[in-house]
Design a protein around this motif. Structure first.
Motif, mmCIF file in Angstrom:
data_model
loop_
_atom_site.group_PDB
_atom_site.id
_atom_site.type_symbol
_atom_site.label_atom_id
_atom_site.label_comp_id
_atom_site.label_asym_id
_atom_site.label_seq_id
_atom_site.Cartn_x
_atom_site.Cartn_y
_atom_site.Cartn_z
ATOM 1 N N THR A 1 79.427 -43.321 -6.471
ATOM 2 C CA THR A 1 78.920 -42.118 -5.817
ATOM 3 C C THR A 1 79.723 -40.905 -6.248
ATOM 4 O O THR A 1 80.963 -40.943 -6.292
ATOM 5 N N THR A 2 79.024 -39.815 -6.561
ATOM 6 C CA THR A 2 79.669 -38.575 -6.960
ATOM 7 C C THR A 2 79.388 -37.494 -5.922
ATOM 8 O O THR A 2 78.577 -37.670 -5.006
ATOM 9 N N ILE A 3 80.056 -36.353 -6.097
ATOM 10 C CA ILE A 3 79.849 -35.251 -5.158
ATOM 11 C C ILE A 3 78.425 -34.709 -5.247
ATOM 12 O O ILE A 3 77.878 -34.212 -4.255
ATOM 13 N N TYR A 4 77.791 -34.842 -6.421
ATOM 14 C CA TYR A 4 76.432 -34.320 -6.578
ATOM 15 C C TYR A 4 75.411 -35.165 -5.829
ATOM 16 O O TYR A 4 74.295 -34.712 -5.571
ATOM 17 N N ASP A 5 75.803 -36.381 -5.485
ATOM 18 C CA ASP A 5 74.913 -37.210 -4.665
ATOM 19 C C ASP A 5 74.932 -36.787 -3.203
ATOM 20 O O ASP A 5 74.032 -37.164 -2.444
ATOM 21 N N ARG A 6 75.914 -36.040 -2.812
ATOM 22 C CA ARG A 6 76.071 -35.633 -1.414
ATOM 23 C C ARG A 6 75.833 -34.143 -1.181
ATOM 24 O O ARG A 6 75.672 -33.721 -0.033
ATOM 25 N N LEU A 7 75.848 -33.322 -2.231
ATOM 26 C CA LEU A 7 75.657 -31.883 -2.059
ATOM 27 C C LEU A 7 74.209 -31.578 -1.678
ATOM 28 O O LEU A 7 73.286 -32.313 -2.054
ATOM 29 N N PRO A 8 73.985 -30.491 -0.948
ATOM 30 C CA PRO A 8 72.607 -30.106 -0.593
ATOM 31 C C PRO A 8 71.758 -29.878 -1.842
ATOM 32 O O PRO A 8 72.244 -29.400 -2.878
ATOM 33 N N ARG A 9 70.483 -30.198 -1.753
ATOM 34 C CA ARG A 9 69.603 -30.127 -2.915
ATOM 35 C C ARG A 9 69.193 -28.700 -3.256
ATOM 36 O O ARG A 9 68.767 -28.439 -4.386
ATOM 37 N N ASP A 10 69.294 -27.771 -2.300
ATOM 38 C CA ASP A 10 68.843 -26.411 -2.574
ATOM 39 C C ASP A 10 69.934 -25.528 -3.181
ATOM 40 O O ASP A 10 69.737 -24.325 -3.341
ATOM 41 N N LEU A 11 71.065 -26.112 -3.556
ATOM 42 C CA LEU A 11 72.125 -25.331 -4.204
ATOM 43 C C LEU A 11 71.776 -25.085 -5.663
ATOM 44 O O LEU A 11 71.084 -25.900 -6.294
ATOM 45 N N PRO A 12 72.275 -23.992 -6.245
ATOM 46 C CA PRO A 12 72.092 -23.802 -7.691
ATOM 47 C C PRO A 12 72.967 -24.793 -8.461
ATOM 48 O O PRO A 12 73.733 -25.549 -7.861
ATOM 49 N N ARG A 13 72.829 -24.770 -9.759
ATOM 50 C CA ARG A 13 73.680 -25.654 -10.559
ATOM 51 C C ARG A 13 75.128 -25.207 -10.436
ATOM 52 O O ARG A 13 75.471 -24.056 -10.706
ATOM 53 N N LEU A 14 75.999 -26.129 -10.047
ATOM 54 C CA LEU A 14 77.400 -25.809 -9.790
ATOM 55 C C LEU A 14 78.303 -26.690 -10.639
ATOM 56 O O LEU A 14 77.974 -27.852 -10.929
ATOM 57 N N VAL A 15 79.428 -26.111 -11.031
ATOM 58 C CA VAL A 15 80.453 -26.870 -11.750
ATOM 59 C C VAL A 15 81.732 -26.823 -10.910
ATOM 60 O O VAL A 15 82.059 -25.797 -10.309
ATOM 61 N N PRO A 16 82.471 -27.937 -10.833
ATOM 62 C CA PRO A 16 83.685 -27.955 -10.018
ATOM 63 C C PRO A 16 84.837 -27.244 -10.721
ATOM 64 O O PRO A 16 84.973 -27.289 -11.943
ATOM 65 N N VAL A 17 85.660 -26.598 -9.929
ATOM 66 C CA VAL A 17 86.885 -25.959 -10.437
ATOM 67 C C VAL A 17 88.007 -26.971 -10.273
ATOM 68 O O VAL A 17 88.458 -27.241 -9.162
ATOM 69 N N GLY A 18 88.449 -27.533 -11.369
ATOM 70 C CA GLY A 18 89.434 -28.601 -11.295
ATOM 71 C C GLY A 18 88.794 -29.872 -10.754
ATOM 72 O O GLY A 18 87.578 -29.971 -10.581
ATOM 73 N N ARG A 19 89.655 -30.845 -10.479
ATOM 74 C CA ARG A 19 89.155 -32.127 -9.995
ATOM 75 C C ARG A 19 90.054 -32.620 -8.867
ATOM 76 O O ARG A 19 91.231 -32.278 -8.790
ATOM 77 N N LEU A 20 89.464 -33.458 -8.032
ATOM 78 C CA LEU A 20 90.206 -34.197 -7.016
ATOM 79 C C LEU A 20 89.985 -35.680 -7.256
ATOM 80 O O LEU A 20 88.877 -36.108 -7.566
ATOM 81 N N ASP A 21 91.053 -36.451 -7.099
ATOM 82 C CA ASP A 21 90.943 -37.881 -7.325
ATOM 83 C C ASP A 21 89.970 -38.529 -6.340
ATOM 84 O O ASP A 21 89.560 -37.908 -5.351
ATOM 85 N N LEU A 22 89.656 -39.782 -6.610
ATOM 86 C CA LEU A 22 88.715 -40.514 -5.769
ATOM 87 C C LEU A 22 89.199 -40.559 -4.315
ATOM 88 O O LEU A 22 88.411 -40.381 -3.385
ATOM 89 N N ASN A 23 90.501 -40.767 -4.122
ATOM 90 C CA ASN A 23 91.057 -40.905 -2.779
ATOM 91 C C ASN A 23 91.685 -39.614 -2.258
ATOM 92 O O ASN A 23 92.357 -39.645 -1.220
ATOM 93 N N THR A 24 91.493 -38.522 -2.959
ATOM 94 C CA THR A 24 92.010 -37.231 -2.505
ATOM 95 C C THR A 24 90.884 -36.457 -1.837
ATOM 96 O O THR A 24 89.753 -36.438 -2.325
ATOM 97 N N GLU A 25 91.177 -35.826 -0.730
ATOM 98 C CA GLU A 25 90.178 -35.091 0.043
ATOM 99 C C GLU A 25 90.589 -33.635 0.169
ATOM 100 O O GLU A 25 91.674 -33.227 -0.258
ATOM 101 N N GLY A 26 89.697 -32.846 0.758
ATOM 102 C CA GLY A 26 90.040 -31.456 1.019
ATOM 103 C C GLY A 26 89.191 -30.475 0.237
ATOM 104 O O GLY A 26 88.033 -30.740 -0.113
#
Length: 393
Positions: free
Chosen positions: A92-117
């Protein structure tokens, strides 16, 4: 004679398409290699093409729209999600959980699988790159829960940087927040954001990180944003922030944001909003106060109360400090202070010692109540008892 090369004007097509929100630079390069990008009907075969604008550029035969103003979103990433567009293993990725009506987004940096925030998401690939560069010096703050023993002195030594397995990490600001049993909570602020930097540094100190939360990225904070929710930063705040970064910000029209359905994301520097509102709002004009005469500054005198006035029901008369003043107003009242009684007793003692050496006890009125004399014998009450045998009170 050597020819002087003219300075390049424009940007690479991959950068322009990424900023227009078509795809990331790496994805655009793959699209060019697949022959999906054309300029004025001619298919491009290299991502090194330099253009001033996207006029005449098509992707899959469709013209590319003009780039929209940069938009920035804050996302409270939960644990267990990958920060990637797709995963070969099907996780599962963040794009599977983000709202569908958002524009195309790219993440700034990365967070590990077990890192939150806090995770920043933007529509501008150039802005993303600008925030990720270590040379930009954008701060990232974390809260880490770790198992093990560490001292504040060890954490303060990280301010000079540390080298771990041949990788040099720059200055790190770390402080112990609190201890809970065998665990310790540590606040960490870094500026480089290298891969797994926080975890590797804490593990280098002998700690086992059990939880890691990013709380801030630049001036943008996680605040009370619920887990899994998205908040959009207002457009004028994005422009103001980009002006403070190295390289500045491109000229972009300011549009109203956020859209309906998205809450405003919190920022650390709330004075930016206050200053903006103060500049936009007209200042109220207050009339000047007339000059006051010197008599106006005289202290106000309280009205004198006559002796016939009595306090209202429920209120008792206030005690006066000058008790002698009360005595003077009541001439028939005998002074009943310890000081006056002490002086009268001293006078009687001195008078008794002048001739015989014994005090004139008879001159002092006896007080009833069974007080003893100086020789220890009890005094007698010489008054006759009334009929009935009851002693006078």
């Amino acid at each position: 004679m050597a020819q002087i090369s003219e300075p390049r004007t424009g940007d690479r097509i991959a950068k322009l398409l990424a900023r227009a929100g078509v795809a990331s630079r790496r994805e655009v390069e793959r699209m060019i290699a697949e022959g999906r990008v054309a300029l004025n009907g001619t298919v491009l075969d290299t991502p090194a093409t330099v253009l001033r604008s996207l006029q005449g550029v098509t992707v899959d035969g469709q013209p590319v729209a003009l780039p929209e103003p940069t938009r920035l979103f804050l996302y409270h990433k939960p644990t267990g999600l990958l920060v990637t567009e797709r995963d070969p293993k099907g996780r599962t990725t963040i794009y599977d959980r983000l709202p569908r009506d958002l524009p195309r987004l790219v993440p700034v940096g990365r967070l590990d699988l077990n890192t939150e925030g806090l995770l920043l998401l933007t529509t501008d690939g150039g802005f993303k790159r600008q925030l990720e560069l270590p040379s930009t010096g954008v701060e990232r703050s974390y809260r880490a829960r770790a198992y093990g023993n560490v001292t504040q002195q060890q954490l303060e030594e990280l301010a000079e940087g540390v080298e771990i397995e041949g990788i040099r990490y720059g200055s790190i600001d770390a402080n112990i927040e609190r201890r809970t049993g065998a665990n310790v909570w540590i606040e960490i602020t870094i500026t480089e954001g290298k891969n797994r930097e926080v975890r590797r540094v804490l593990e280098h100190l002998g700690l086992q990180v059990s939880r890691l939360i990013r709380t801030r990225y630049g001036p943008f904070v996680l605040g009370d944003l619920p887990v899994g929710e998205v908040g959009e930063v207002k457009q004028h705040e994005v422009v103001a922030f980009r002006r403070t970064l190295k390289g500045g910000a491109p000229d972009e029209p300011v549009v109203e944001a956020p859209r309906d359905g998205f809450r405003s994301a919190p920022t650390v520097d709330r004075t930016v909003r206050a200053r903006t509102r103060a500049e936009q709002a007209p200042r109220p004009v207050t009339p000047a106060r007339p000059a006051r005469s010197p008599e106006a500054f005289k202290p106000r005198r309280e009205p004198e109360r006559s002796g016939s006035q009595t306090p209202r029901a429920g209120f008792r008369s206030a005690a006066t400090t000058d008790r002698a003043a009360r005595t003077r107003t009541r001439p028939d009242a005998a002074p009943d202070t310890r000081e006056t009684r002490g002086r009268s007793d001293m006078g009687r003692k001195d008078a008794g010692r002048s001739d015989t050496g014994r005090g004139d006890v008879s001159a002092r009125p006896e007080r009833q109540g069974g007080r003893s004399n100086r020789d220890g014998a009890a005094r007698r009450d010489e008054r006759a008892a009334p009929p009935g045998g009851r002693a006078p009170r």
